[in-house]
Each structure stands twice: as structure tokens, then as C-alpha cells.
Design an enzyme around this catalytic site. Structure first.
Site, PDB file in Angstrom:
ATOM      1  N   ILE A  20       0.744  -1.011   0.046  1.00 53.48           N
ATOM      2  CA  ILE A  20       0.139   0.043  -0.026  1.00 53.48           C
ATOM      3  C   ILE A  20       0.715   1.379   0.080  1.00 53.48           C
ATOM      4  O   ILE A  20       0.472   2.288  -0.519  1.00 53.48           O
ATOM      5  CB  ILE A  20      -1.013  -0.023   1.320  1.00 53.48           C
ATOM      6  CG1 ILE A  20      -2.106  -0.958   0.921  1.00 53.48           C
ATOM      7  CG2 ILE A  20      -1.513   1.282   1.437  1.00 53.48           C
ATOM      8  CD1 ILE A  20      -2.841  -1.182   2.244  1.00 53.48           C
ATOM      9  N   TYR A 172       0.050  -7.655  17.282  1.00 47.95           N
ATOM     10  CA  TYR A 172      -0.283  -6.968  16.181  1.00 47.95           C
ATOM     11  C   TYR A 172      -1.309  -5.940  16.518  1.00 47.95           C
ATOM     12  O   TYR A 172      -1.227  -4.849  16.156  1.00 47.95           O
ATOM     13  CB  TYR A 172      -0.200  -7.870  14.949  1.00 47.95           C
ATOM     14  CG  TYR A 172      -0.881  -6.976  13.724  1.00 47.95           C
ATOM     15  CD1 TYR A 172       0.314  -6.259  13.037  1.00 47.95           C
ATOM     16  CD2 TYR A 172      -2.084  -6.883  13.145  1.00 47.95           C
ATOM     17  CE1 TYR A 172      -0.005  -5.549  11.552  1.00 47.95           C
ATOM     18  CE2 TYR A 172      -2.453  -6.189  12.199  1.00 47.95           C
ATOM     19  CZ  TYR A 172      -1.551  -5.489  11.323  1.00 47.95           C
ATOM     20  OH  TYR A 172      -1.826  -4.977  10.315  1.00 47.95           O
ATOM     21  N   THR A 200      -1.045  -7.989   0.291  1.00 47.22           N
ATOM     22  CA  THR A 200       0.239  -7.460   0.626  1.00 47.22           C
ATOM     23  C   THR A 200       0.860  -8.572   1.553  1.00 47.22           C
ATOM     24  O   THR A 200       0.233  -9.720   2.015  1.00 47.22           O
ATOM     25  CB  THR A 200       0.333  -6.121   1.469  1.00 47.22           C
ATOM     26  OG1 THR A 200      -0.311  -6.405   2.806  1.00 47.22           O
ATOM     27  CG2 THR A 200      -0.625  -4.941   0.778  1.00 47.22           C
TER      28      THR A 200
END
Length: 271
Positions: A20, A172, A200
């Protein structure tokens, strides 16, 4: 083709060598913005700029910059170089990110690696670049590329490095919640955005299939555009403003996170 609302703008995009971030840099430069294209190393940043140039982007609009976010000293040096070369900055896109590793991992700064790369390094960079973002005549803004997974998270205030009970998904998610909470810091105008599930390196955290990174980047670029009005602390799910996790709007949580982050960045905040 340049865009009159972005052609005079200077934008720093972190994590711009792939995914991105790379597509965000491409779209911004395609609309005439000068893009400070950040990579982990000078070689990676230059290679990404060369790739964009080979694909038709105007090389004059790309400025490769580098810092390894696993080292806060490098982040501080990056901020110094940006302030020296670009004393006025229109947008900072805090995009660099990583999936937390399977095993509990600390950086050389003693911070859980996902918390540092995804949040703390961006906190330090944003604080250090505040003079450029708030320079006279500038209405600078910060766009934090966050995640819908922030809704699943809690910040372990007594153990932010998750040494006692580690889960890569929880680590995360905690980093993404912190980044989303940080958007409500009143010192600079900032928003956070979930750009959608894209194909991604982070895709395995979300699903087996994802959309094109360029589609996610379009939601980031929209928020970089001064023609898009924003409210400090707002959270967007792609193009739609949505309510973030309740913690992201709590003044007490914002202050608590600021105190924690200031302790963790330590002397690097004034380096």
C-alpha cells in the site's frame, strides 16, 4: 496528470517500498505531490524510486529517505534530515508495518518489535516532525494506516512488550490500536484509516484473498488531499468514516498512551 490540490504538497510516506505504501507514493506523485519515499535502507528506498520512475513516475517528485524502524536512533536521524531539507511538510503517512513474529521478539531498544515498528517509531517520527507539520502557512495532517483488527485489541499497560503472555495476533492488534489511539492526540491533526484487506505481506493476518494494494492506497491518498475535510482523531473504514474501538476516543487512554510512548522513546525524542 497533476492535481491542483496536491501538486504543491510535500508528503512523507513510510513503508513506501512495497504494498500500500508503494502504491500510495505512486498515486501521490501521479497527482503532482513531492513524495519523500521511505524505505528501511537507502538501497531499498532508491530501488523503489527507480521502479516508480521506470513505470512512468516523474523522478523529480521522488525523494528517497531511509530509516530502520527497529532502531529508534535511525528514526530520530530521519526526522532531523527531513526537518533540514523540508522544513514545511504537508502530510505524514504513517504506513510502515509488519506482522508480529511467531516468537516474542524485542528490538535493540528493548521494545516488542511490532509495537515499535507499527506504532512507537511512528509516534517518535510524528512528534519530531511536528514543527514541519505546523509550520506557518501549513495545515499539515497525519494519516495513520491502521487496521480493523484494532477492535480486537487491548493495550497491556503493565506489560506492553507482552513478555508474560505473547500472541503474535494480539501483539499486532495492540500495535494497531495504539496507532489508532494516537490519531486523537491533539498536538497535530491526524486521522486513521483501515484501507481494506489487500494482497500485501500482511494478508495472512486477515484472509486468504485480498484486493489490489492500489485500491487500499486510494483510500489513503483521499485523506492526504486537502480537499478532503478531516476531524482530528477520526477513523475511516476505507472511504467511510466509522466509529473506532471505544478506547480510541477516550481522553484518558490518549494521555496514558502518550505517557507510555514518551517513556519508551526516551532520549530519542530530543535526539
Amino acid at each position: 496528470m497533476s492535481d491542483s490540490t496536491l501538486s504543491s504538497r510535500t508528503v512523507l510516506v513510510t513503508g513506501a517500498t512495497s504494498g500500500i505504501g508503494f502504491e500510495t507514493a505512486r498515486q501521490l506523485a501521479g497527482r503532482g505531490a513531492t513524495v519523500l519515499l521511505h524505505g528501511r535502507t537507502p538501497e531499498e528506498a532508491r530501488a523503489a524510486a527507480d521502479r516508480l520512475t521506470a513505470e512512468g513516475t516523474d523522478a523529480a517528485l521522488l525523494r528517497p529517505v531511509a530509516a530502520d524502524f527497529c532502531h529508534l536512533a535511525e528514526v530520530a536521524r530521519l526526522a532531523e534530515s527531513v526537518l533540514r531539507d523540508h522544513p514545511s511538510l504537508d502530510v505524514l503517512v504513517n504506513n510502515a508495518g509488519m506482522a508480529a513474529p511467531e516468537r516474542h521478539t524485542l528490538t535493540g531498544d528493548g521494545v516488542e518489535i511490532a509495537f515499535q515498528v507499527n506504532f512507537l517509531a511512528h509516534y517518535l517520527l510524528t512528534r519530531a516532525l511536528e514543527p514541519a507539520l505546523t509550520a506557518p502557512g501549513r495545515l499539515g495532517r497525519v494519516v495513520n494506516v491502521s487496521s480493523s483488527l484494532h477492535r480486537t485489541a487491548t493495550i497491556q499497560w503493565s506489560d506492553p512488550h507482552r513478555a508474560r503472555r505473547y500472541s503474535r495476533l494480539a501483539a499486532y492488534a495492540q500495535s494497531q490500536l495504539a496507532l489508532t489511539v494516537f490519531a486523537a492526540d491533539p498536538r497535530v491533526t491526524a486521522v486513521s484509516v483501515h484501507p481494506g484487506v489487500c494482497d500485501t505481506a500482511l494478508l495472512p493476518l486477515y484472509a486468504h484473498e485480498g484486493g489490489a494494494p492500489a485500491d487500499g492506497a486510494a483510500h489513503v491518498v483521499r485523506l492526504c488531499d486537502p480537499a478532503t475535510e478531516i476531524v482530528n482523531g477520526a477513523y475511516f473504514d476505507r472511504a467511510v468514516r466509522a466509529a473506532p474501538a471505544p478506547a480510541a476516543t477516550e481522553v484518558r487512554t490518549v494521555k496514558r498512551l502518550t505517557k507510555l510512548a514518551d517513556q519508551l522513546v526516551g532520549a530519542h525524542a530530543t535526539a
